[in-house]
Design a protein around this motif. Sequence first.
Motif, PDB file in Angstrom:
ATOM      1  N   LEU A 387       0.811  -1.287  -0.609  1.00  0.00           N
ATOM      2  CA  LEU A 387      -0.114   0.222   0.435  1.00  0.00           C
ATOM      3  C   LEU A 387       0.776   1.026  -0.077  1.00  0.00           C
ATOM      4  CD1 LEU A 387      -3.277   1.584   0.187  1.00  0.00           C
ATOM      5  CD2 LEU A 387      -2.963   0.734   2.713  1.00  0.00           C
ATOM      6  N   GLY A 388       1.774   1.347   0.557  1.00  0.00           N
ATOM      7  CA  GLY A 388       2.387   2.266   1.073  1.00  0.00           C
ATOM      8  C   GLY A 388       2.979   3.263   1.856  1.00  0.00           C
ATOM      9  N   LEU A 389       1.867   2.954   2.701  1.00  0.00           N
ATOM     10  CA  LEU A 389       1.213   3.740   4.047  1.00  0.00           C
ATOM     11  C   LEU A 389       2.845   3.532   5.344  1.00  0.00           C
ATOM     12  CD1 LEU A 389      -1.074   4.647   6.266  1.00  0.00           C
ATOM     13  CD2 LEU A 389      -1.261   2.879   6.145  1.00  0.00           C
ATOM     14  N   TYR A 390       3.100   4.595   5.501  1.00  0.00           N
ATOM     15  CA  TYR A 390       4.534   4.355   7.109  1.00  0.00           C
ATOM     16  C   TYR A 390       4.064   4.216   7.581  1.00  0.00           C
ATOM     17  CZ  TYR A 390       7.908   6.869   3.904  1.00  0.00           C
ATOM     18  OH  TYR A 390       8.594   6.752   2.785  1.00  0.00           O
ATOM     19  N   LYS A 391       4.725   3.457   9.049  1.00  0.00           N
ATOM     20  CA  LYS A 391       4.513   3.421  10.050  1.00  0.00           C
ATOM     21  C   LYS A 391       4.191   5.024  10.277  1.00  0.00           C
ATOM     22  CE  LYS A 391       6.761   0.030  13.490  1.00  0.00           C
ATOM     23  NZ  LYS A 391       7.884  -0.781  13.568  1.00  0.00           N
ATOM     24  N   ASP A 392       3.484   4.531  11.493  1.00  0.00           N
ATOM     25  CA  ASP A 392       3.088   5.556  12.174  1.00  0.00           C
ATOM     26  C   ASP A 392       1.814   6.660  11.330  1.00  0.00           C
ATOM     27  OD1 ASP A 392       4.084   5.186  14.553  1.00  0.00           O
ATOM     28  OD2 ASP A 392       5.992   5.443  14.623  1.00  0.00           O
ATOM     29  N   GLU A 393       2.145   6.817  10.632  1.00  0.00           N
ATOM     30  CA  GLU A 393       1.400   7.555   9.363  1.00  0.00           C
ATOM     31  C   GLU A 393       0.251   6.901   9.639  1.00  0.00           C
ATOM     32  OE1 GLU A 393       1.314   9.089   4.473  1.00  0.00           O
ATOM     33  OE2 GLU A 393       2.301   7.014   5.350  1.00  0.00           O
ATOM     34  N   SER A 394      -1.033   7.795   8.721  1.00  0.00           N
ATOM     35  CA  SER A 394      -2.419   8.077   9.307  1.00  0.00           C
ATOM     36  C   SER A 394      -3.510   7.887   8.054  1.00  0.00           C
ATOM     37  CB  SER A 394      -3.426   8.958   9.800  1.00  0.00           C
ATOM     38  OG  SER A 394      -3.443   9.976   8.698  1.00  0.00           O
ATOM     39  N   LEU A 395      -4.033   6.720   7.496  1.00  0.00           N
ATOM     40  CA  LEU A 395      -4.801   6.908   6.337  1.00  0.00           C
ATOM     41  C   LEU A 395      -5.081   7.835   5.258  1.00  0.00           C
ATOM     42  CD1 LEU A 395      -5.244   4.382   3.828  1.00  0.00           C
ATOM     43  CD2 LEU A 395      -7.838   4.344   5.262  1.00  0.00           C
ATOM     44  N   ILE A 396      -5.677   8.648   6.107  1.00  0.00           N
ATOM     45  CA  ILE A 396      -6.008   9.741   5.789  1.00  0.00           C
ATOM     46  C   ILE A 396      -5.126  10.838   5.447  1.00  0.00           C
ATOM     47  CG2 ILE A 396      -7.387  12.604   6.513  1.00  0.00           C
ATOM     48  CD1 ILE A 396      -9.065  11.660   8.450  1.00  0.00           C
ATOM     49  N   ASP A 397      -4.125  10.671   6.311  1.00  0.00           N
ATOM     50  CA  ASP A 397      -2.474  11.110   5.333  1.00  0.00           C
ATOM     51  C   ASP A 397      -2.127  10.961   3.991  1.00  0.00           C
ATOM     52  OD1 ASP A 397      -3.099  13.348   6.867  1.00  0.00           O
ATOM     53  OD2 ASP A 397      -1.804  12.271   8.757  1.00  0.00           O
ATOM     54  N   PHE A 398      -2.194   9.741   4.499  1.00  0.00           N
ATOM     55  CA  PHE A 398      -1.153   8.849   3.168  1.00  0.00           C
ATOM     56  C   PHE A 398      -2.389   9.108   1.618  1.00  0.00           C
ATOM     57  CE2 PHE A 398      -2.648   4.903   0.474  1.00  0.00           C
ATOM     58  CZ  PHE A 398      -1.248   5.066  -0.019  1.00  0.00           C
ATOM     59  N   PHE A 399      -4.357   9.228   1.990  1.00  0.00           N
ATOM     60  CA  PHE A 399      -4.249   9.546   0.382  1.00  0.00           C
ATOM     61  C   PHE A 399      -3.984  10.834   0.401  1.00  0.00           C
ATOM     62  CE2 PHE A 399      -7.379   5.109   1.804  1.00  0.00           C
ATOM     63  CZ  PHE A 399      -7.584   4.851  -0.211  1.00  0.00           C
ATOM     64  N   SER A 400      -4.445  12.007   1.230  1.00  0.00           N
ATOM     65  CA  SER A 400      -4.664  13.497   1.206  1.00  0.00           C
ATOM     66  C   SER A 400      -3.332  13.863   0.055  1.00  0.00           C
ATOM     67  CB  SER A 400      -4.349  14.220   2.301  1.00  0.00           C
ATOM     68  OG  SER A 400      -3.673  13.818   3.420  1.00  0.00           O
ATOM     69  N   GLN A 401      -1.742  12.817   0.428  1.00  0.00           N
ATOM     70  CA  GLN A 401      -0.828  13.115  -0.569  1.00  0.00           C
ATOM     71  C   GLN A 401      -0.986  13.534  -1.274  1.00  0.00           C
ATOM     72  OE1 GLN A 401       2.879  11.098   0.706  1.00  0.00           O
ATOM     73  NE2 GLN A 401       1.033   9.452   1.613  1.00  0.00           N
ATOM     74  N   TYR A 402      -1.504  12.555  -2.039  1.00  0.00           N
ATOM     75  CA  TYR A 402      -1.706  12.333  -3.335  1.00  0.00           C
ATOM     76  C   TYR A 402      -3.005  12.989  -4.734  1.00  0.00           C
ATOM     77  CZ  TYR A 402       0.366   7.348  -3.374  1.00  0.00           C
ATOM     78  OH  TYR A 402       1.200   6.672  -2.924  1.00  0.00           O
ATOM     79  N   GLY A 403      -3.003  13.580  -3.517  1.00  0.00           N
ATOM     80  CA  GLY A 403      -3.989  15.074  -4.456  1.00  0.00           C
ATOM     81  C   GLY A 403      -4.758  14.372  -5.781  1.00  0.00           C
ATOM     82  N   GLU A 404      -5.034  14.408  -6.365  1.00  0.00           N
ATOM     83  CA  GLU A 404      -5.923  14.221  -7.772  1.00  0.00           C
ATOM     84  C   GLU A 404      -5.321  13.332  -8.392  1.00  0.00           C
ATOM     85  OE1 GLU A 404      -8.959  15.242  -8.443  1.00  0.00           O
ATOM     86  OE2 GLU A 404      -8.059  17.083  -6.528  1.00  0.00           O
ATOM     87  N   MET A 405      -4.265  12.382  -8.026  1.00  0.00           N
ATOM     88  CA  MET A 405      -3.395  11.460  -8.744  1.00  0.00           C
ATOM     89  C   MET A 405      -4.018  10.484  -7.429  1.00  0.00           C
ATOM     90  SD  MET A 405       0.003  12.290  -9.098  1.00  0.00           S
ATOM     91  CE  MET A 405       0.644  10.611  -9.673  1.00  0.00           C
ATOM     92  N   PHE A 406      -4.425   9.416  -8.827  1.00  0.00           N
ATOM     93  CA  PHE A 406      -4.590   7.914  -8.157  1.00  0.00           C
ATOM     94  C   PHE A 406      -3.207   7.025  -6.951  1.00  0.00           C
ATOM     95  CE2 PHE A 406      -8.602   7.453 -10.683  1.00  0.00           C
ATOM     96  CZ  PHE A 406      -9.715   7.563  -9.628  1.00  0.00           C
ATOM     97  N   PRO A 407      -3.865   6.397  -6.425  1.00  0.00           N
ATOM     98  CA  PRO A 407      -2.429   5.464  -5.399  1.00  0.00           C
ATOM     99  C   PRO A 407      -1.487   4.088  -5.946  1.00  0.00           C
ATOM    100  CG  PRO A 407      -4.203   5.716  -3.598  1.00  0.00           C
ATOM    101  CD  PRO A 407      -4.636   6.565  -5.213  1.00  0.00           C
ATOM    102  N   TRP A 408      -2.822   4.190  -7.038  1.00  0.00           N
ATOM    103  CA  TRP A 408      -1.760   2.947  -7.713  1.00  0.00           C
ATOM    104  C   TRP A 408      -0.987   2.265  -9.031  1.00  0.00           C
ATOM    105  CZ3 TRP A 408      -7.097   2.584  -6.093  1.00  0.00           C
ATOM    106  CH2 TRP A 408      -8.253   3.944  -7.343  1.00  0.00           C
ATOM    107  N   GLN A 409      -0.353   1.354  -9.320  1.00  0.00           N
ATOM    108  CA  GLN A 409      -0.134   1.366 -11.297  1.00  0.00           C
ATOM    109  C   GLN A 409      -0.690   0.758 -11.684  1.00  0.00           C
ATOM    110  OE1 GLN A 409       1.638   0.697  -7.385  1.00  0.00           O
ATOM    111  NE2 GLN A 409       2.800   2.820  -8.332  1.00  0.00           N
ATOM    112  N   PRO A 410      -1.276   0.610 -12.713  1.00  0.00           N
ATOM    113  CA  PRO A 410      -2.231  -0.276 -13.497  1.00  0.00           C
ATOM    114  C   PRO A 410      -0.887  -1.647 -14.110  1.00  0.00           C
ATOM    115  CG  PRO A 410      -0.794   1.196 -14.814  1.00  0.00           C
ATOM    116  CD  PRO A 410      -0.642   1.864 -13.244  1.00  0.00           C
TER     117      PRO A 410
END
Length: 580
Positions: A387-410
């Motif tokens: 997923l790419g979620l850092y230790k001690d990072e929240s799920l909200i912060d994880f998604f907010s950092q991507y802005g208008e991009m999807f967090p996955w690779q095709p």
Amino acid sequence: MANRELVTLQVGHYSNFVGTHWWNIQESSFVYSPSQASGPKEICHDVLYREGENRHREVTYTPRLVAFDLKGSLKTLKQEGLLYETGADGDDIKWMGDVTMHKEVSEPLNPYLKSLEQVEIEDLSISKDISDEEKYGDHDLGTEKKKQVCQAGKGDERDTLSETKPVNLEDHINVWSDFLGTSFHPKSVHVVQEYRHKDEFSPFDLFNSANEVFSNYESTCEWEDRIHYFTEECDNLQGFHIMMDTHDGCGGLGAGILRYLEDEFPGKGIFTFCFTSADSPDSTAKERATRIINSALAYGSVTTHSSLFVPVSLASSVWQKLGKPIEIPYLNYKPMAYHTSAILASTLDTLSLPYRLETNAINLRDITHSFNSQGRKVATLNTSFPLGLYKDESLIDFFSQYGEMFPWQPVTPHVKNEKKPFIQSVVMRGVTNAMVQSKTDPSKLPDYLARLTSKEEVLRNYLSHMSQGNLFATNCLESAIKTKVPYPQIFNENVTSDGLICSTPRPEGKRVDSVPMLTSLQSTPEAGDVIRQLYESAAKMNIKKHHRYMSAGLEEDDYQETLDNLKALVTCYKTDAEAL
């Protein structure tokens, strides 16, 4: 409640690599006693697995599977498996005259298979200690105890191997059976006798080579019988999973099987995954042309006979030239089948969870019907693994950092995720509600992510913002995907043992045992781009100059019809703006 059974078919050597990892992943997540459960039961394994009984009245638990491959591809694996002792060794000879016995030299077992063999020997001795009351008395009690005996040893063995010095299996794996940790039913493996694996003189490399296979009446009856064996014992068959290679003759073999399934099981969902391995032959113009023609013929047939199909490859492009493998953050993988198939199997295992859930599962047919509206039978697949979620990072912060991009690779080639999907099914696993809340000032967070408290809310709000009114469905599970032995250690040093990201390296010798991840199955305008590029590459081929295809029975008119069908399929993905 009925189990909503699925039957899985694997057609081709690379598809069997993917399938082997998939079954290994599922068995590693089996829970054998309540004390081992870390949370509520989320996955119903009976959707893909069946309960049986061998000659000793011992309960077995095996995949509802038919796997197709060529002669010589099984290596150490017996076609009839080991659980049922079919007695097909030919030792009981009635002839009274002189007999000469010829036996092939057995392939040596690699370290992983040796460890499993030792566990199976120990399991046999344990099974003898099961009381008659457990065997023949209370059915539920006996079944659970015998399931544990049959399968638990393998799970324990994976745990043991994970805690000891890492086993480097890369040097020992040549075929998919070299790392198979799952026991198959005797009806599961069908060997194509007309062709041999990696035969340089008579390769199974053309779509129309399958015609010779289908002309063998006895062989055709055999694989039809295998399919019916599994389907007829189902109470509520919802459909079929099909994994098939399309770059060689297995495309034709898979296409013929799909035609049979559509005719024999009308109304059932047929969900097909078409694989092109990242290390497919690509050194000559002839090999590239063969891959393109095979793919065009296979895709043309698959779109006709499947409810929905997904082109899958870790190669960035697969038509005019086989592109380099895509880069996936936090992974260091090689373009070898053992590595790439593990990533694809993890993605397949996760995307299929909505119709394998213990509660509130959706029917496979409902998913394929939702996606294939307006003739859009081609879907694309994306993964975020890990997923790419850092230790001690929240799920909200994880998604907010991507802005208008999807967090996955095709993992569908020729897709860039630059267009909004018509509809998508997103599955996130390995994240708990304790990992949701952010310590960031809510005023600095996007409005659609501020003050949320559950992982479901975060994922839904994020997709609602990104989808701009288009349809989507979500599923969130707490159970992460298991990556224990024999899963390859393809993670970089910053991935922790539980799959999170850390700035400090993972201790040397420590394995990654589980990984949170995210997948997105999409019906998107870019699926039309995939088919359009295939059509343009295939249309450049003068089929009359490819004499082997003509000799194998391909007619010029049939090839042109395939091209016309692909061209028509592209128009189904045009948006209203593009159609004007």
